[in-house]
Design a protein around this motif. Structure first.
Motif, short mmCIF file in Angstrom:
data_model
loop_
_atom_site.label_atom_id
_atom_site.label_comp_id
_atom_site.label_asym_id
_atom_site.label_seq_id
_atom_site.Cartn_x
_atom_site.Cartn_y
_atom_site.Cartn_z
N LEU A 84 -0.80 91.20 73.68
CA LEU A 84 -2.17 91.63 73.40
C LEU A 84 -2.67 91.04 72.08
N ALA A 85 -1.82 90.98 71.08
CA ALA A 85 -2.21 90.43 69.78
C ALA A 85 -2.59 88.95 69.89
N PHE A 86 -1.87 88.21 70.73
CA PHE A 86 -2.17 86.79 70.94
C PHE A 86 -3.28 86.58 71.97
N ASN A 87 -3.71 87.67 72.62
CA ASN A 87 -4.72 87.60 73.67
C ASN A 87 -4.29 86.62 74.77
N ALA A 88 -3.01 86.69 75.12
CA ALA A 88 -2.44 85.78 76.11
C ALA A 88 -2.78 86.23 77.53
N SER A 89 -2.91 85.26 78.41
CA SER A 89 -3.15 85.53 79.83
C SER A 89 -1.89 85.39 80.66
#
Length: 146
Positions: A84-89
């Motif tokens: 979530l912190a990296f906003n990864a998909s």
């Protein structure tokens, strides 16, 4: 040029390939080569996550957990938080087996399923889990496990 210099140069070349904006990681060859070199001299288990954007381009590679010669404690909550912190998909999981055997253990398989389920709850896909043992690799995706 020493062996270490050559290894570092190879890592830099592969890292450059992985971090190119147009480079996506839907093909695992460069990823496996990079991870093999990264883990080559590790004497203890290391669990890493490659965080990817929605086009499977690398956002970050982060070592999440370090362990002992034959195990590493992995906490799904921490991986979800970092994702979530990296906003990864999407993510690619990886770890090494200092024994030199890339074959995943039963607990490796169970952990992969747990992480896949946890990340699916936040709409993040686990593309692969790559286990590196010496110069050998085992890809969960290539073996139809993911």
């Amino acid at each position: 040029m020493t062996d270490d210099d050559m290894i570092n140069q190879a890592l830099n070349i592969l890292e450059t390939r992985l971090y190119k904006p147009e480079q996506n990681l839907s093909s695992s060859r460069d990823t496996k080569n990079y991870l093999t070199l990264k883990y080559a001299e590790k004497e203890s288990e290391s669990f890493n996550v490659l965080y990817l954007d929605n086009k499977h381009r690398l956002i970050a590679l982060k070592e999440m957990f370090q362990g002992t010669i034959n195990t590493a404690a992995v906490y799904p909550r921490e991986i979800v938080k970092a994702t979530l912190a990296f906003n990864a998909s999407a993510v690619i999981l990886s770890h090494n087996h200092p024994s030199g055997c890339a074959e995943p253990s039963g607990s490796d398989r169970e952990l992969t399923q747990q992480l896949s389920k946890a990340l699916k709850l936040i709409d993040v896909k686990v593309l692969d889990h790559i286990v590196v043992g010496g110069m050998d690799t085992y890809s969960f995706a290539e073996h139809g496990i993911l």
